[in-house]
Design an enzyme around this catalytic site. Structure first.
Site, mmCIF file in Angstrom:
data_model
loop_
_atom_site.group_PDB
_atom_site.id
_atom_site.type_symbol
_atom_site.label_atom_id
_atom_site.label_comp_id
_atom_site.label_asym_id
_atom_site.label_seq_id
_atom_site.Cartn_x
_atom_site.Cartn_y
_atom_site.Cartn_z
ATOM 1 N N GLU A 80 13.983 -22.499 48.871
ATOM 2 C CA GLU A 80 15.261 -22.404 49.577
ATOM 3 C C GLU A 80 15.720 -20.956 49.640
ATOM 4 O O GLU A 80 15.629 -20.242 48.655
ATOM 5 C CB GLU A 80 16.300 -23.266 48.837
ATOM 6 C CG GLU A 80 17.649 -23.286 49.489
ATOM 7 C CD GLU A 80 17.584 -23.669 50.953
ATOM 8 O OE1 GLU A 80 17.126 -24.780 51.272
ATOM 9 O OE2 GLU A 80 17.981 -22.838 51.799
ATOM 10 N N CYS A 82 20.760 -16.063 41.249
ATOM 11 C CA CYS A 82 19.362 -15.940 41.702
ATOM 12 C C CYS A 82 18.700 -14.605 41.374
ATOM 13 O O CYS A 82 17.692 -14.589 40.672
ATOM 14 C CB CYS A 82 19.292 -16.220 43.199
ATOM 15 S SG CYS A 82 19.613 -17.951 43.569
#
Ligand code: NAD
Length: 451
Positions: free
Chosen positions: A151, A260
């Protein structure tokens, strides 16, 4: 298609709602009962523009359901997405325990052929790991395939990123399985890369590590600019207009944070080292990012003459604008340093304050930036929220008792700040403080910026 998404966080929820919006029957599963109860009641557990309306519409039409019952959700589905968290361990290695538990759950529930799609960010080789877990734990001898579909959505624009991704990466063991996932994404009409599982897993880490390195590069240049009398804002503008470079992720500041980049860079470094490659370039990017807030906080301490007894307003808590996510946010470093130095801290963020209250219940939370700045010796801007970009600086100045603005995102024009009587301390704008004019620029000195 009947789809189940395991893990209803940023990625799982957005993936689930977008697939249901395309007409699929989607069940979002989470082990967190409170989260599922909230979603069933139409309350979003995260802030994301456009999410609430899209969830409401698809839930009303019966295409989107929420449950904690993984087994029945998997049974009803042809495609099972894994979108659980993959946090870092102490040494940077990715903790795959949530992925393992999801895979065990799938294994226990499988009653017919399924495609299991890994959407979580996972190190190269995890596809095989998931395959092994399902193979050894499945109750019936039914067939399945494991696909990697990393993703790339960004918090704050997650819905539009999912509807219009730059590319869709599908790593599959064979063409037939790849086509099944491709079919799911076909209505989006976006470029797709069909590859093997390991390459797909690597594409995600390589992309994030490259972007993080780009930010650290801009910060390294900023640190030279600061001493050399150049203005990094102008420098990166000049660099970014080169089509080979591009302006995205090339801003200097207080460093990257979020859920992230910090974990994915450390994880890739760990993987590289596991394969015998020390990856000095990535190590340096991580180190640069670790130093950046320390450097900034050092400048704050120097300008304030220590934090003891100082009243400081922190504007912006989220790790970036348009999200309420504070994971690895630089505001955490700033507030920690201020508190341990004895400062009194009041903060304001348009949407991330509730999350921060869990971490720092003892600090002040204001209704707006001006209330936070009331009587403050200094204001620190940590997040680049739009509402800070054109804030009424005159009013801010009158509200404060001091005149120092520390700007970790280079939001303001140094020359203008000086004219307004601020002691303006930003990142990488040394002595240059450029005030853009037409057609050229005027060079001024930024008072108070340490060389
Ligand atoms: N957040 C982002 O911007 C982003 C972008 C791209 C990729 N990713 C990756 O996607 C993955 C998910 O990230 P996120 O931010 O959505 O995480 P998150 O922490 O917001 O959500 C994960 C959810 O999974 C649930 N969960 C964990 N184990 C479970 C299990 N066995 N069964 C059911 N539910 C379970 C948790 O309760 C949680 O709600 C991570 O690998 C992340 O690196 C995140």
């Amino acid at each position: 298609m009947n789809i189940c998404v395991i893990g209803t966080g940023y990625v799982g929820l957005v993936t689930g709602v977008v697939f249901s919006d395309l007409g699929n029957e989607v069940i979002c599963v989470d082990k967190n009962e409170e989260k599922i109860a909230l979603l069933r009641a139409g309350v979003m557990p995260i802030y994301e523009p456009g999410l609430e309306e899209m969830v409401a519409r698809n839930a009303d039409e019966g295409r989107l359901n929420f449950t904690t019952d993984l087994e029945s959700a998997v049974r009803k589905s042809d495609v099972v997405f894994i979108a659980v968290g993959t946090p870092p361990k102490e040494d940077g290695e990715t903790d795959l325990s949530q992925v393992e538990s999801a895979a065990r759950g799938i294994a226990g529930a499988m009653d017919r052929y399924k495609v299991v799609v890994n959407k979580s960010t996972v190190p190269v080789g995890t596809g095989d790991f998931v395959r092994n877990i399902i193979e050894t734990n499945r109750r019936r001898n039914v067939d399945f395939d494991v696909v990697s579909n990393p993703e790339f959505l960004r918090e704050g624009s997650a819905i539009s990123d999912t509807l219009q991704p730059d590319r869709i990466v599908i790593g599959a063991p064979n063409q037939i399985v790849a086509m099944k996932i491709l079919e799911l994404y076909a209505p989006l009409e976006r470029p797709m890369i069909i590859t093997d599982v390991a390459s797909a897993e690597m594409i995600k880490y390589a992309s994030n590590a490259f972007l993080a390195t780009k930010i650290s590069f801009a910060n390294a240049i900023a640190n030279i600019c600061e001493s050399a009398g150049a203005d990094v804002v102008q420098v990166v503008k000049g660099m970014g207009l080169d089509q080979r470079i591009g302006a995205a992720f090339l801003s200097a500041g207080i460093g990257y944070g979020g859920s992230c980049f910090p974990k994915d860079t450390r994880s890739l470094l760990h993987t590289a080292q596991k394969y015998g490659y020390p990856f000095p370039l990535l190590s340096a990017a991580i180190e640069t990012n670790d130093q950046q807030p320390r450097r900034f906080i050092g400048k704050m301490e120097q300008a304030l003459g220590g934090f003891e007894g100082k009243k400081v307003a922190v504007l912006g808590l989220a790790f970036k604008a348009n999200t309420d996510d504070i994971r690895e946010a630089k505001s955490l470093d700033v507030i920690t340093a201020l508190l341990s130095g004895g400062a009194q801290v009041t903060t304001y963020d348009p949407i991330a304050m509730e999350n921060m209250k869990q971490v720092f219940p003892q600090i002040g939370y204001a209704k707006n930036a001006f209330e936070a700045a009331e009587g403050a010796d200094a204001v620190v801007v940590v997040t680049e929220w739009n509402e800070f970009k054109q804030i009424n600086l005159d009013r801010l100045k009158q509200t404060m008792s001091g005149n120092i603005v520390f700007d970790g995102r280079n939001l303001y024009d140094p020359a203008k700040m000086r004219r307004l009587g601020f002691d303006y301390i930003c990142v990488g704008r040394g002595e240059a403080g450029c005030e853009p004019t037409v057609p050229g620029t005027v060079r001024t000195t930024v008072k108070g910026t340490p060389a």
